[in-house]
Scaffold this motif. Structure first.
Motif, short mmCIF file in Angstrom:
data_model
loop_
_atom_site.label_atom_id
_atom_site.label_comp_id
_atom_site.label_asym_id
_atom_site.label_seq_id
_atom_site.Cartn_x
_atom_site.Cartn_y
_atom_site.Cartn_z
N LYS A 104 0.81 -1.22 0.00
CA LYS A 104 0.00 0.00 0.00
C LYS A 104 0.84 1.27 0.00
N ILE A 105 2.01 1.21 0.64
CA ILE A 105 2.82 2.42 0.75
C ILE A 105 4.05 2.38 -0.16
N LYS A 106 4.26 1.31 -0.85
CA LYS A 106 5.43 1.21 -1.74
C LYS A 106 5.38 2.31 -2.80
N GLY A 107 6.42 3.11 -2.86
CA GLY A 107 6.49 4.18 -3.84
C GLY A 107 5.66 5.40 -3.52
N ARG A 108 5.09 5.46 -2.30
CA ARG A 108 4.22 6.58 -1.94
C ARG A 108 4.86 7.45 -0.86
N HIS A 109 4.25 8.60 -0.65
CA HIS A 109 4.71 9.56 0.36
C HIS A 109 3.92 9.32 1.64
N VAL A 110 4.60 9.06 2.74
CA VAL A 110 3.96 8.78 4.02
C VAL A 110 4.15 9.99 4.94
N LEU A 111 3.05 10.42 5.56
CA LEU A 111 3.09 11.50 6.55
C LEU A 111 2.88 10.90 7.93
N VAL A 112 3.91 10.95 8.77
CA VAL A 112 3.84 10.38 10.12
C VAL A 112 3.40 11.48 11.09
N VAL A 113 2.41 11.16 11.92
CA VAL A 113 1.81 12.14 12.83
C VAL A 113 2.05 11.74 14.28
N ASP A 114 2.46 12.74 15.09
CA ASP A 114 2.63 12.52 16.52
C ASP A 114 2.16 13.76 17.27
N ASP A 115 2.02 13.64 18.59
CA ASP A 115 1.55 14.78 19.36
C ASP A 115 2.69 15.74 19.70
N VAL A 116 3.85 15.21 20.08
CA VAL A 116 4.98 16.07 20.46
C VAL A 116 6.26 15.57 19.78
N LEU A 117 7.04 16.50 19.26
CA LEU A 117 8.34 16.17 18.69
C LEU A 117 9.41 16.79 19.58
N THR A 118 10.25 15.93 20.17
CA THR A 118 11.33 16.42 21.04
C THR A 118 12.65 16.19 20.33
N SER A 119 13.22 15.01 20.47
CA SER A 119 14.47 14.70 19.77
C SER A 119 14.19 14.18 18.36
N GLY A 120 12.97 13.69 18.15
CA GLY A 120 12.62 13.10 16.86
C GLY A 120 12.93 11.62 16.77
N ALA A 121 13.27 10.99 17.91
CA ALA A 121 13.66 9.58 17.89
C ALA A 121 12.53 8.66 17.42
N THR A 122 11.32 8.88 17.93
CA THR A 122 10.19 8.03 17.55
C THR A 122 9.81 8.27 16.10
N MET A 123 9.80 9.54 15.68
CA MET A 123 9.52 9.85 14.28
C MET A 123 10.56 9.18 13.38
N ALA A 124 11.83 9.22 13.80
CA ALA A 124 12.90 8.62 13.01
C ALA A 124 12.69 7.11 12.87
N ALA A 125 12.27 6.45 13.96
CA ALA A 125 12.03 5.01 13.90
C ALA A 125 10.91 4.69 12.91
N CYS A 126 9.87 5.50 12.89
CA CYS A 126 8.77 5.30 11.95
C CYS A 126 9.23 5.56 10.52
N ALA A 127 9.99 6.63 10.34
CA ALA A 127 10.48 6.97 9.00
C ALA A 127 11.36 5.86 8.45
N GLU A 128 12.24 5.33 9.28
CA GLU A 128 13.13 4.25 8.84
C GLU A 128 12.33 3.00 8.48
N ALA A 129 11.29 2.72 9.26
CA ALA A 129 10.44 1.55 8.98
C ALA A 129 9.69 1.74 7.67
N ALA A 130 9.21 2.95 7.41
CA ALA A 130 8.48 3.22 6.17
C ALA A 130 9.41 3.12 4.96
N ARG A 131 10.60 3.66 5.09
CA ARG A 131 11.55 3.60 3.98
C ARG A 131 11.98 2.15 3.71
N ALA A 132 12.17 1.38 4.77
CA ALA A 132 12.55 -0.02 4.61
C ALA A 132 11.47 -0.81 3.88
N ALA A 133 10.22 -0.36 4.02
CA ALA A 133 9.11 -1.05 3.36
C ALA A 133 8.85 -0.51 1.95
#
Length: 257
Positions: free
Chosen positions: A211-240
């Motif tokens: 479903k997401i192969k070749g598409r643009h994914v927008l990851v949503v969270d309530d608070v961004l501090t260091s960006g560690a959780t966002m980074a983990a999601c981004a890496e998982a999306a890119r790996a897929a």
């Protein structure tokens, strides 16, 4: 199916009747500030003091993490942190700083079960993320581990993502990501510790890879501090196979916080 058909054929309430009903309700239940509860002029509004204490992020921002930057610029700018340590996502935005009214709203939403805040906060985030929106994008929230979901009863990031989906008319996949292990709270951890805390904790569910192969994914969270959780999601999306990943957070912790 019957329920959907009934809704589709239901007559729409005339605008005049809707306005009269709203006026009657406001007479009995006057609008209140979403932060402090003082009387205001419209639903989902804020009183003047709360508005003044809300540090909305406008003007020049880091195009990657959404942090406010000094000066005015018509070109794409990056903050020093994103220049020195490139993020695994492409672009990012946040609605307001995690301070003053913004912090109060986030805490009330997350820990005081203020689900009435979902519509106004989701709309604020949709407006802030407007520069990121493009056709074909898929919206997905940062996941909660199932044990934390049981304790909290809702995923605040998923509620924000679903509201953004309504405003942008983009699909939202609330369970795109899976938090495979329970991670301790990120509060009080250093940047390095935050990244270590979520390492290998988040994956993209295999059933959505196509479903997401070749598409643009927008990851949503309530608070961004260091960006560690966002980074983990981004890496998982890119790996897929995601073509591009952007992030949107309701609140951004100030760089000097």
């Amino acid at each position: 199916m019957v329920e959907i058909e009934d809704k589709a054929h239901r007559k729409r309430m005339p605008d005049g009747m809707r306005r009269a009903l709203a006026a009657a309700l406001h007479t009995v239940f006057p609008p209140r500030c979403i932060c402090c509860g003082d009387a205001v002029g419209s639903d989902h509004g804020m009183c003047s003091p709360c508005w003044q204490e809300a540090s909305f992020i406008t003007g020049t921002v880091c195009d990657c993490c959404g942090a406010p930057l000094p000066g005015e610029s018509a070109t794409i700018e990056l903050c020093d942190e994103c220049l020195s340590e490139p993020r695994p996502w492409d672009r990012g935005r946040a609605a307001f700083l995690y301070a003053g009214t913004g912090r109060k709203l986030v805490l009330a939403f997350k820990h005081a079960d203020r689900l009435d805040l979902v519509p106004p906060l989701g709309e604020m985030l949709a407006r802030a993320a407007r520069p990121l929106i493009e056709p074909g994008m898929v919206i997905a929230p940062v996941p909660l581990h199932r044990m934390r979901m049981v304790r909290r009863m809702f995923n605040q990031s998923a509620l924000l993502a679903q509201t953004m989906s309504k405003h942008t008319r983009l699909p939202c996949v609330v369970d795109l990501f899976d938090r495979r292990r329970a991670t301790p709270s990120q509060e009080g951890l250093s940047r390095a510790e935050r990244h270590q805390n979520v390492q290998d904790a988040i994956r993209l569910r295999p059933k959505y890879a196509a479903k997401i192969k070749g598409r643009h994914v927008l990851v949503v969270d309530d608070v961004l501090t260091s960006g560690a959780t966002m980074a983990a999601c981004a890496e998982a999306a890119r790996a897929a196979g995601a073509r591009q990943v952007s992030v949107a957070a309701l609140a951004r912790v100030a760089k000097d916080a």
